[in-house]
Design an enzyme around this catalytic site. Sequence first.
Site, short mmCIF file in Angstrom:
data_model
loop_
_atom_site.label_atom_id
_atom_site.label_comp_id
_atom_site.label_asym_id
_atom_site.label_seq_id
_atom_site.Cartn_x
_atom_site.Cartn_y
_atom_site.Cartn_z
N ASP A 1 -4.40 2.03 2.29
CA ASP A 1 -4.69 2.82 1.10
C ASP A 1 -5.88 2.23 0.36
O ASP A 1 -5.76 1.25 -0.38
CB ASP A 1 -3.46 2.86 0.18
CG ASP A 1 -3.70 3.72 -1.04
OD1 ASP A 1 -4.67 4.52 -1.03
OD2 ASP A 1 -2.92 3.60 -2.01
N ASP B 1 1.17 -0.58 2.57
CA ASP B 1 1.53 0.63 1.83
C ASP B 1 2.40 1.56 2.66
O ASP B 1 2.79 2.62 2.20
CB ASP B 1 0.27 1.36 1.34
CG ASP B 1 0.53 2.17 0.08
OD1 ASP B 1 1.49 1.84 -0.64
OD2 ASP B 1 -0.22 3.13 -0.18
N LYS C 1 -9.64 1.78 -5.21
CA LYS C 1 -9.02 0.56 -5.72
C LYS C 1 -10.04 -0.57 -5.77
O LYS C 1 -10.92 -0.66 -4.91
CB LYS C 1 -7.88 0.12 -4.79
CG LYS C 1 -6.68 1.02 -4.73
CD LYS C 1 -5.66 0.46 -3.75
CE LYS C 1 -4.46 1.37 -3.58
NZ LYS C 1 -3.60 1.39 -4.77
N LYS D 1 7.38 6.91 3.24
CA LYS D 1 5.94 6.95 3.03
C LYS D 1 5.28 6.01 4.03
O LYS D 1 5.62 4.83 4.12
CB LYS D 1 5.60 6.51 1.60
CG LYS D 1 4.10 6.31 1.34
CD LYS D 1 3.86 5.70 -0.04
CE LYS D 1 2.42 5.27 -0.22
NZ LYS D 1 2.17 4.60 -1.51
N GLU E 1 -1.50 9.13 -3.80
CA GLU E 1 -1.41 9.89 -2.55
C GLU E 1 -0.04 9.83 -1.90
O GLU E 1 0.32 10.71 -1.12
CB GLU E 1 -2.48 9.39 -1.56
CG GLU E 1 -2.09 8.18 -0.71
CD GLU E 1 -1.79 6.92 -1.51
OE1 GLU E 1 -0.96 6.13 -1.05
OE2 GLU E 1 -2.39 6.73 -2.59
N ASP F 1 -5.64 8.21 -5.65
CA ASP F 1 -4.83 7.02 -5.39
C ASP F 1 -3.35 7.27 -5.65
O ASP F 1 -2.53 6.38 -5.43
CB ASP F 1 -5.32 5.84 -6.23
CG ASP F 1 -4.81 4.51 -5.73
OD1 ASP F 1 -4.48 4.42 -4.54
OD2 ASP F 1 -4.74 3.56 -6.53
N ARG G 1 2.95 10.29 -3.04
CA ARG G 1 3.79 11.44 -3.39
C ARG G 1 3.33 12.71 -2.68
O ARG G 1 4.15 13.60 -2.43
CB ARG G 1 3.79 11.63 -4.91
CG ARG G 1 2.46 11.99 -5.52
CD ARG G 1 2.38 11.68 -7.00
NE ARG G 1 2.34 10.25 -7.25
CZ ARG G 1 2.34 9.71 -8.47
NH1 ARG G 1 2.38 10.49 -9.54
NH2 ARG G 1 2.29 8.40 -8.62
#
EC number: 3.4.11.23
Length: 429
Positions: A200, A218, A207, A195, A279, A277, A281
């Site tokens: 993010d 992230d 967030k 990933k 995201e 959020d 996956r």
Amino acid sequence: MSTQMSVFLSTQAAQPQWGEKALISFAEQGATIHLQQTQDFSAIQRAARKLDNQGIRTAFLAGEGWDLESIWAFYQGYRDAKKRNTVEWKALAAAEQVELEARIKATDWTRDIINKSAEEVAPRQLATMAAEFIKSLAPDHVSYRIVKDKDLLTEGWEGIYAVGRGSERTSAMLQLDYNPTGDENAPVFACLVGKGITFDSGGYSLKPSNMMSAMKADMGGSGMITGALGLAIMRGFNKRVKLILCCAENMVSGRALKLGDIITYKNGKTVEIMNTDAEGRLVLADGLIYASEQKPQLIIDCATLTGAAKNALGNDYHALLSYDESLSQQALAAAKEENEALWALPLAEFHREMLPSNFADLSNISNGDYTPGASTAAAFLSYFVEGYQKGWLHFDCSATYRKSASDKWAAGATGMGVKMLARILMQQA
């Protein structure tokens, strides 16, 4: 106090004036780390943090007892994000020196790229920097391509494109082929998927600031898995591997992904977006589809995927989730052998049923109260892994980054997991 200091190891207690069970004492010749037992690597790492905090900028590891693992423990604790410190040690045996230098090179790269700001590491830059690092280690055995922007749509990588379309910085997928066999038709032994969310914001499921401040990290899964491949190569790994990094920036704009949008993936699965959020996956799904197309024996993905894993394990353990019990046990054993903390979280078939959608095959989050977020996130990914019950390991990377320092780690990236993943690759080959 001097900024240069010799550091000794001792299993004898410190003199009383330094306090009961004192970890460090000082004398004219330097500092002494007092161990309760030989090879107490945790104590050595904690002592290194103390020396850094006291402004010691160059440490010479002097006297007896400094072997590969004790030097490594000191280095891990002594290094900080500003890279102000230098460690020197007496020569090790040739093989141990090579191993130590390989560890330092791989984990330094991992820690450095995770610590960089999102301004320095946009999605395409992450893909390029990772490719250049691996190619520098085996220039004759590495080829790669970076699929970016609208080309992602052309090739069917809808998840990466959808997550990143709200950013002015284009998304990218790294497809790197490490093939030391000399045979372009050699089977792919393993696919490594990372990933790579370089920042993010949460998207429209925004967030709060205190949760967003560390989100340059992230992409920690990409950093960790790239570093691990690098270390395996330096350890002599000789099987064909593909590295797939799914890189995007999750931002808010008029073009950004919205709640209720539906993504249609290359394998035919449709996913309704119920939380922007969640995201990670969505981009990993593309990487896992590509990995499955290669027909490897082993698929490993790494991601800073869920707050649920961090809530369960804190910053000290990575989480492992897999349907392959035998492979999981081997991974846990590899982590123990490398002295890295890994803990298995549950993943069962019923978790796959906890992602219902009224409008698509799946929702990107689970519904209901007290749902097991780390388990359902892994279950979501399983829909994009061909033959998910065997040969697939998912790491939810809780320990890649620390917002604040601890008694063992400086603030920032840790590099934890690089050695473990490299060993898993070597042992499975």
